[in-house]
Design an enzyme around this catalytic site. Sequence first.
Site, short mmCIF file in Angstrom:
data_model
loop_
_atom_site.label_atom_id
_atom_site.label_comp_id
_atom_site.label_asym_id
_atom_site.label_seq_id
_atom_site.Cartn_x
_atom_site.Cartn_y
_atom_site.Cartn_z
N LYS A 133 0.82 -1.21 0.00
CA LYS A 133 0.00 0.00 0.00
C LYS A 133 0.85 1.26 0.00
O LYS A 133 0.60 2.17 -0.76
CB LYS A 133 -0.90 0.07 1.25
CG LYS A 133 -1.99 -0.97 1.30
CD LYS A 133 -2.95 -0.69 2.47
CE LYS A 133 -2.27 -0.73 3.82
NZ LYS A 133 -1.84 -2.08 4.24
N ARG A 149 -9.59 1.51 9.12
CA ARG A 149 -9.23 0.13 9.39
C ARG A 149 -10.24 -0.56 10.28
O ARG A 149 -10.10 -1.76 10.52
CB ARG A 149 -7.90 0.10 10.12
CG ARG A 149 -6.68 -0.09 9.26
CD ARG A 149 -5.47 -0.04 10.19
NE ARG A 149 -4.39 -0.85 9.73
CZ ARG A 149 -3.27 -0.38 9.19
NH1 ARG A 149 -3.12 0.90 8.99
NH2 ARG A 149 -2.31 -1.19 8.83
N ARG A 209 11.21 -7.09 4.85
CA ARG A 209 11.24 -5.68 5.26
C ARG A 209 11.81 -5.55 6.68
O ARG A 209 12.53 -4.60 6.98
CB ARG A 209 9.83 -5.09 5.22
CG ARG A 209 9.80 -3.60 5.53
CD ARG A 209 8.45 -2.99 5.24
NE ARG A 209 7.47 -3.34 6.25
CZ ARG A 209 6.18 -3.00 6.18
NH1 ARG A 209 5.72 -2.34 5.14
NH2 ARG A 209 5.35 -3.33 7.15
N ARG A 214 11.98 -2.36 11.29
CA ARG A 214 10.81 -1.79 11.96
C ARG A 214 10.49 -2.62 13.19
O ARG A 214 10.45 -3.83 13.13
CB ARG A 214 9.61 -1.78 11.01
CG ARG A 214 9.24 -0.39 10.55
CD ARG A 214 8.19 -0.45 9.49
NE ARG A 214 6.91 -0.96 9.98
CZ ARG A 214 5.76 -0.79 9.34
NH1 ARG A 214 5.74 -0.11 8.21
NH2 ARG A 214 4.65 -1.29 9.81
N ARG A 248 -0.48 -8.90 13.35
CA ARG A 248 -1.04 -7.84 12.51
C ARG A 248 -1.94 -8.41 11.42
O ARG A 248 -2.96 -7.82 11.08
CB ARG A 248 0.08 -6.99 11.91
CG ARG A 248 0.54 -5.93 12.90
CD ARG A 248 1.90 -5.36 12.61
NE ARG A 248 2.03 -4.85 11.28
CZ ARG A 248 3.13 -4.93 10.55
NH1 ARG A 248 4.20 -5.54 11.03
NH2 ARG A 248 3.17 -4.41 9.36
P1 ADP Z 1 0.98 -2.07 7.78
O1 ADP Z 1 0.06 -1.69 6.66
O2 ADP Z 1 2.21 -2.74 7.32
O3 ADP Z 1 0.30 -2.80 8.90
P2 ADP Z 1 1.07 0.70 8.73
O4 ADP Z 1 2.28 1.53 8.58
O5 ADP Z 1 -0.12 1.07 7.92
O6 ADP Z 1 1.54 -0.78 8.46
O7 ADP Z 1 0.61 0.68 10.27
C1 ADP Z 1 1.50 0.32 11.30
C2 ADP Z 1 0.76 0.29 12.64
O8 ADP Z 1 0.23 1.59 12.93
C3 ADP Z 1 -0.46 -0.63 12.70
O9 ADP Z 1 -0.13 -1.98 12.96
C4 ADP Z 1 -1.26 0.02 13.84
O10 ADP Z 1 -0.74 -0.29 15.11
C5 ADP Z 1 -1.03 1.50 13.61
N1 ADP Z 1 -2.10 2.06 12.72
C6 ADP Z 1 -1.93 2.55 11.46
N2 ADP Z 1 -3.11 2.97 10.95
C7 ADP Z 1 -4.06 2.73 11.90
C8 ADP Z 1 -5.47 2.91 11.97
N3 ADP Z 1 -6.17 3.42 10.95
N4 ADP Z 1 -6.10 2.54 13.11
C9 ADP Z 1 -5.42 2.03 14.15
N5 ADP Z 1 -4.11 1.81 14.14
C10 ADP Z 1 -3.41 2.15 13.04
#
Ligand code: ADP
Length: 189
Positions: free
Chosen positions: A13, A88, A127, A133, A144
Amino acid sequence: MRLVLMGPPGAGKGTQALVIAGVLGVPHVSTGDIFRANVSRGTPLGIEAKRYMDAGDYVPDGVTNAMVRDRLSQDDCRPGFLLDGYPRTVEQVSELDAMLRSDGLRLDAVVELEVDIDEVVGRLVKRAADQGRSDDSEAVIRRRLEVYGEQTAPLLAVYRDQGLLVAVDGLGKVDEVTGRILAALSIER
Ligand code: ADP
């Protein structure tokens, strides 16, 4: 254009969002990036978010919604935006809807990047090795994916029912996937 990009962790994404936002000339709004920027600056928001992120859990809706509301109210988002990683949860869907509706706006499309779960785990493990990370350890990756399946995958049906969902095959070279997304949205490069 007001777009949402959805898909499991590791679907690509972030990579696609950057390119598509660039083509459209709208800001790329990534909640994960905003949280990480706050974590590295040690802000109160970052300190709160880090606990959840490191466990692979979602940051509470109240915190996330307030942050997105603030970001989308900034001037650069007026002509449009590309949301990556938000909404989400079902509650985030209704919050986003309310934010837009109060300005007489609506989403134009929700793009789903479809990927194979084994492929995704492989990408995330790689990654973790490349970027280090703190939420990319194997146990947290599994968590996740589980949280995605429980809380976020159901949103696809919601957007499908609203006629907004555009599913795109997320496997292949970055450029191929970009081409598919642009074609699905009838956008010319
Ligand atoms: P990925 O798509 O690889 O899971 P992101 O960078 O989008 O990674 O998100 C990393 C973390 O940030 C998530 O696992 C969550 O803890 C938090 N996060 C990101 N976006 C949201 C959201 N919309 N609602 C709640 N937590 C979020």
